[in-house]
Every structure is written in structure tokens, then in C-alpha cells.
Write an enzyme that holds these catalytic residues in place. Structure first.
Site, PDB file in Angstrom:
ATOM      1  N   LYS A  95       0.326  -0.955   0.276  1.00  7.79           N
ATOM      2  CA  LYS A  95      -0.101  -0.544  -0.076  1.00  7.79           C
ATOM      3  C   LYS A  95       1.058   0.992   0.161  1.00  7.79           C
ATOM      4  O   LYS A  95       0.538   2.311  -0.650  1.00  7.79           O
ATOM      5  CB  LYS A  95      -0.593  -0.232   1.533  1.00  7.79           C
ATOM      6  CG  LYS A  95      -2.282   1.113   0.931  1.00  7.79           C
ATOM      7  CD  LYS A  95      -3.510   0.523   2.319  1.00  7.79           C
ATOM      8  CE  LYS A  95      -3.018   1.201   3.645  1.00  7.79           C
ATOM      9  NZ  LYS A  95      -3.522   1.603   4.448  1.00  7.79           N
ATOM     10  N   ARG A 119       3.101   6.146  -3.111  1.00  7.80           N
ATOM     11  CA  ARG A 119       3.617   6.908  -4.114  1.00  7.80           C
ATOM     12  C   ARG A 119       4.176   6.913  -5.327  1.00  7.80           C
ATOM     13  O   ARG A 119       4.173   7.738  -5.380  1.00  7.80           O
ATOM     14  CB  ARG A 119       5.523   6.813  -2.756  1.00  7.80           C
ATOM     15  CG  ARG A 119       4.600   6.629  -1.317  1.00  7.80           C
ATOM     16  CD  ARG A 119       5.953   6.101  -0.454  1.00  7.80           C
ATOM     17  NE  ARG A 119       6.193   6.266   1.043  1.00  7.80           N
ATOM     18  CZ  ARG A 119       5.288   6.459   1.419  1.00  7.80           C
ATOM     19  NH1 ARG A 119       4.323   5.662   1.308  1.00  7.80           N
ATOM     20  NH2 ARG A 119       5.155   7.193   3.036  1.00  7.80           N
ATOM     21  N   GLY A 152      -5.225   8.298   5.574  1.00  4.75           N
ATOM     22  CA  GLY A 152      -4.016   9.231   6.151  1.00  4.75           C
ATOM     23  C   GLY A 152      -2.729   9.534   5.314  1.00  4.75           C
ATOM     24  O   GLY A 152      -2.056  11.348   5.461  1.00  4.75           O
ATOM     25  N   GLN A 199       4.669   8.891   7.267  1.00  8.61           N
ATOM     26  CA  GLN A 199       4.206   9.984   6.228  1.00  8.61           C
ATOM     27  C   GLN A 199       4.248  11.202   6.998  1.00  8.61           C
ATOM     28  O   GLN A 199       4.095  12.430   6.071  1.00  8.61           O
ATOM     29  CB  GLN A 199       2.891   9.546   6.631  1.00  8.61           C
ATOM     30  CG  GLN A 199       1.953   8.672   6.919  1.00  8.61           C
ATOM     31  CD  GLN A 199       0.597   8.186   7.397  1.00  8.61           C
ATOM     32  OE1 GLN A 199      -0.337   8.946   8.017  1.00  8.61           O
ATOM     33  NE2 GLN A 199       0.101   6.791   7.221  1.00  8.61           N
ATOM     34  N   ASP A 233       2.653  -1.270  12.520  1.00  2.00           N
ATOM     35  CA  ASP A 233       0.844  -1.885  11.732  1.00  2.00           C
ATOM     36  C   ASP A 233       0.754  -2.717  12.541  1.00  2.00           C
ATOM     37  O   ASP A 233      -1.132  -3.178  12.097  1.00  2.00           O
ATOM     38  CB  ASP A 233       0.832  -1.599  10.049  1.00  2.00           C
ATOM     39  CG  ASP A 233       0.912   0.505   9.745  1.00  2.00           C
ATOM     40  OD1 ASP A 233       0.434   0.753  10.898  1.00  2.00           O
ATOM     41  OD2 ASP A 233       1.828   0.779   8.389  1.00  2.00           O
ATOM     42  N   ARG A 270      -6.342   2.061  18.544  1.00  2.00           N
ATOM     43  CA  ARG A 270      -5.951   0.583  18.281  1.00  2.00           C
ATOM     44  C   ARG A 270      -5.547  -0.074  19.429  1.00  2.00           C
ATOM     45  O   ARG A 270      -5.715  -1.786  19.825  1.00  2.00           O
ATOM     46  CB  ARG A 270      -4.467   0.178  17.296  1.00  2.00           C
ATOM     47  CG  ARG A 270      -4.810   0.210  15.617  1.00  2.00           C
ATOM     48  CD  ARG A 270      -4.121  -0.471  13.814  1.00  2.00           C
ATOM     49  NE  ARG A 270      -4.989  -0.136  13.331  1.00  2.00           N
ATOM     50  CZ  ARG A 270      -3.816   0.998  11.990  1.00  2.00           C
ATOM     51  NH1 ARG A 270      -2.905   0.832  11.914  1.00  2.00           N
ATOM     52  NH2 ARG A 270      -5.334   0.880  10.697  1.00  2.00           N
TER      53      ARG A 270
END
Length: 427
Positions: free
Chosen positions: A21, A26, A93, A168, A314, A345
């Protein structure tokens, strides 16, 4: 959508994982900023990545998709046009934060917004350093939350010490730095994924990395490159844990991206006693790629602090499942970043695994698990609309007694649309 999952006696077979992803995001955005035509192969077709593609198209960039192939015709920064409507980032995000850097130095006005969940996620972490570069951005609650209104303006490079490791935020500032006057220097406090640096360097940016410092000199044009996106290690993680904890299992997961900033989950699982081997290592478009062989094994508890958390942030929800199935005490610390993801989370994983009988205690920045694979019981649980929580609960259900019903199971569409089909196929 409610998905019922019951225990498996084993998982066997060969699979390819959905495309990465982060690299898919990108590849489309950077190709739009470059000069020339790019063909992107094995692009992830998921809600988040399609949000990035849609935003690029709304800014006047010629981009089309057929299946998993995307063609982008970039004309550099000057090829971007003021969008006639709000740029809808959906639940992504990554899309919102990277586009903030692009739009801050543009020549026009734009608005970034998303769904209810995204508009509750903190944006101050990108807005504050962008304002130090001269950006003019407004958002709700004094610039804390989207929608974000951005008046593009000339920027200046800065030296910035990042308070937390975040790919990010780093990517946002590097994209702004490409348009700025003077060098942009970013000092990272820890390791985070470096897909942005790899791809920008491949496209011709004057970017160097030394230890934990990234230096970007503006001025170089980006040149389009054809890109083949590898399999997503974050998606592979669910099957690595599943095959490790379901008895008599063996899986071959092919063509997985093995970026050193993303592979913490493999190291952690092996430290817990997992049997994971990497075969057929190679490079594709500057990224490490390989095949993963994983077999079932007896896991033991582990303690994780925040020193390398950027390499597995993640994967913590599914690592919590591995800890629940392991013998002994496990602890996660320094993971406060998980509270500002698609959902909180830490709270979600503790609540739902507790519902399934796991002895798990929530902390401010993590949790403590007293593991025992025999403790898991089927239950009705919630995904909280979070794709990683949904898939983690599905993995837990594979060794739980009885049936587990997962509410809002369609959340997997955000990053891994084939998840349920693959899980069924490997029974």
C-alpha cells in the site's frame, strides 16, 4: 457485514500477497510530480490507494487504470491544477498528509477532507512544521483536524527534529522541500519506512541519507520511472502469524517487499520462536523483495519497547494475537502512536481480545499479555471499522474454541480486499 470464522486444523499452500500500500500510494503521487510517462504495475486496488489516484486526477494529471496497471503522464509541479472540488482522501491518512506537503507549495487554493474517521485524526504533526516552512494552512480546532484549507505559497527549507518517527510526516516535509528555497534537513528519532527516500532518489532528487539525518536539496526535476509494486509485508504479517499459531501449517508467500524499515515483524516473530525463512532475495525498483516460508511453531512471550517501533507499528495488532497464543508474558511499550490510527488500536485490540478470553491489560502506550493459546474462545467482536483490527481478530479466531463473529468485517477492503478469499483458500 458480519464474518463468521472458526478454528482451522492447518493452513497450507502458496500465495501472493496484495501489493504494498505504501509504495502504491507513492508511485502514483510521485509519478504525477515527475516529468514523463510512467507505467505502474501491480498497483494495489483498495480504497486508500484509489483515494490517492482520484486526488491526482482531480488536480489535472492524466492518469488511468486498467486492472492493476496504472499509467501516469506527469508534467512536473507546473502540471498541477487547482482542483474544482474538495480533494476527498477517504480513510487514508497517507493521502492527506502527503498531499499537504505537495499543496503547501502550490500556486493555488485547495481543501483536503476525508471520512469521519480521518477527520478525527491529528494533523498538527504535519501542519506545524509546514508552517515553519512558510505554509498557509487552516484546519479545525486551530489546525489540529481536517478539513484542511491550504493557500499555496513559496516555501523555505528548514532543519526539523521530528518528535516521533513517522514516515507520513517525513514524506510530507520532503515533498514540501522539493518546492522550497534552500535545503530541507530532517532528523529522525528512530527508524521509519524509507520508501519515499528510495523512490525520490530513483527519480533524480538530490537527496542524501546519513545515519538518522535526511538532507534534500531542491532544484532537480523528477523523472518518471516504470515501477512494479512488491507484495505488502504488512498484509503478509497476518498470514505469518496465522501459519505460526495454527498447528501443522506451512505457507509460501511469494514476492514480498522486504524493506529494512518494514521487516520488524519478521524479526520479532522469529525471536518469539517462529520458523520464518527468507528465500530468493532480490531487488526491484530499489526495493528488497523475497519469498517467505513459514511453518507452525511454539511461540514464547516477548517484550517490545519503542526503540524500533517504526519497523512494525502497523503489525502490532496481529502481534498481539501472536502474544496471546504464545506461552508466557509479553509486553508492548512506546506504541502510543497506535491511539491515533484509523481507530485507537490499543483500546480496540485490548477490548476485543479480552472479549475472546485473552488476559490482556491496556497501558497508555501499549499493553501486557499473559499468553496461553488454550484461553481463546469464540465471541462476537468488533472491527471498529479498522482493517487491521478486523484481520487480526480473524487470525485469533483460527485457534479459538467455537465460532467468532466479526462485525464490520468489510473493513479489510481498505488495504487487503482478497483477505477473506485467501483465508478460505488456504484451509
Amino acid at each position: 457485514m458480519i464474518k463468521a470464522v472458526s478454528a482451522r486444523t492447518r493452513l497450507r499452500g502458496e500465495m501472493t500477497i496484495d501489493p504494498d500500500k505504501s509504495i502504491s500510494h507513492r508511485s502514483v503521487l510521485f509519478s504525477a510530480l515527475a516529468h514523463g510517462d510512467a507505467q505502474i504495475n501491480n498497483f494495489l486496488i483498495a480504497e486508500d490507494t484509489l483515494s490517492t489516484l482520484s486526488c491526482v486526477q482531480r488536480m489535472g494529471v492524466r492518469a488511468k487504470r486498467e486492472g492493476r496497471t496504472v499509467w501516469v503522464s506527469g508534467q512536473g509541479w507546473e502540471g498541477l491544477r487547482e482542483p474544482a472540488t474538495i480533494l476527498d482522501c477517504g480513510n487514508s491518512g497517507t493521502t492527506m498528509r502527503m498531499f499537504s506537503g505537495v499543496l503547501a507549495g502550490s500556486r493555488f487554493f485547495s481543501i483536503l477532507s476525508g471520512d469521519e474517521s480521518l477527520n478525527r485524526r491529528p494533523m498538527r504533526r504535519v501542519i506545524e512544521p509546514l508552517k515553519k516552512m512558510g505554509a498557509r494552512i487552516q484546519g479545525r480546532s486551530g489546525g489540529t483536524y481536517a478539513p484542511l484549507a491550504i493557500n499555496g505559497t513559496p516555501l523555505r527549507g528548514i532543519s526539523y527534529d521530528m518528535p516521533v518517527a513517522s514516515a507520513q510526516v517525513k514524506s510530507c516535509l520532503l515533498l514540501a522541500g522539493l518546492q522550497a528555497e534552500g535545503a530541507t534537513i530532517i532528523n529522525e528519532p528512530g527508524i521509519s519506512r524509507n520508501h519515499t527516500e528510495i523512490m525520490l532518489q530513483a527519480m533524480g532528487a538530490d537527496l542524501s541519507v546519513r545515519d538518522m539525518t535526511i538532507t534534500l536539496q531542491p532544484g532537480n526535476k523528477l523523472h518518471a520511472q516504470d515501477i512494479t509494486v512488491p507484495g505488502d509485508i504488512s498484509s503478509a504479517a497476518f498470514f505469518l502469524v496465522a501459519a505460526s499459531i495454527v498447528p501443522d501449517s506451512e505457507l509460501l508467500i511469494k514476492d514480498v517487499g522486504l524493506n529494512p524499515g518494514r521487516c520488524g515483524v519478521i524479526s520479532i516473530l522469529n525471536q518469539m520462536g517462529a520458523a520464518i525463512q527468507i528465500e530468493n532475495r532480490r531487488r526491484s525498483c530499489g526495493e528488497e523483495v523475497g519469498d517467505l516460508v513459514v511453518k507452525s511453531s511454539a511461540l514464547k512471550g516477548i517484550s517490545l519497547d519503542g526503540s524500533t517501533i517504526g519497523t512494525y507499528i502497523d503489525e502490532i495488532p496481529v502481534l498481539a494475537v501472536a502474544m496471546a497464543a504464545a506461552e508466557g508474558r509479553s509486553e508492548v511499550s512506546g506504541a502510543g502512536e497506535l491511539r491515533v490510527k484509523e481507530t485507537d488500536r490499543i483500546e480496540a485490540v485490548c477490548k476485543e481480545l479480552s472479549t475472546m478470553g485473552v488476559d490482556i491489560t491496556e497501558k497508555d502506550d501499549g499493553f501486557i499479555v499473559n499468553g496461553s493459546r488454550n484461553s481463546l474462545k469464540g465471541a462476537v467482536v468488533e472491527s471498529h471499522g479498522d482493517h487491521r483490527i478486523a484481520m487480526s481478530l480473524a487470525v485469533a479466531a483460527l485457534i479459538a474454541e467455537g465460532v467468532t463473529s466479526i462485525r464490520d468485517a468489510q473493513a479489510v477492503e481498505i488495504s487487503f480486499p482478497r483477505f477473506w478469499d485467501e483465508l478460505e483458500r488456504l484451509r
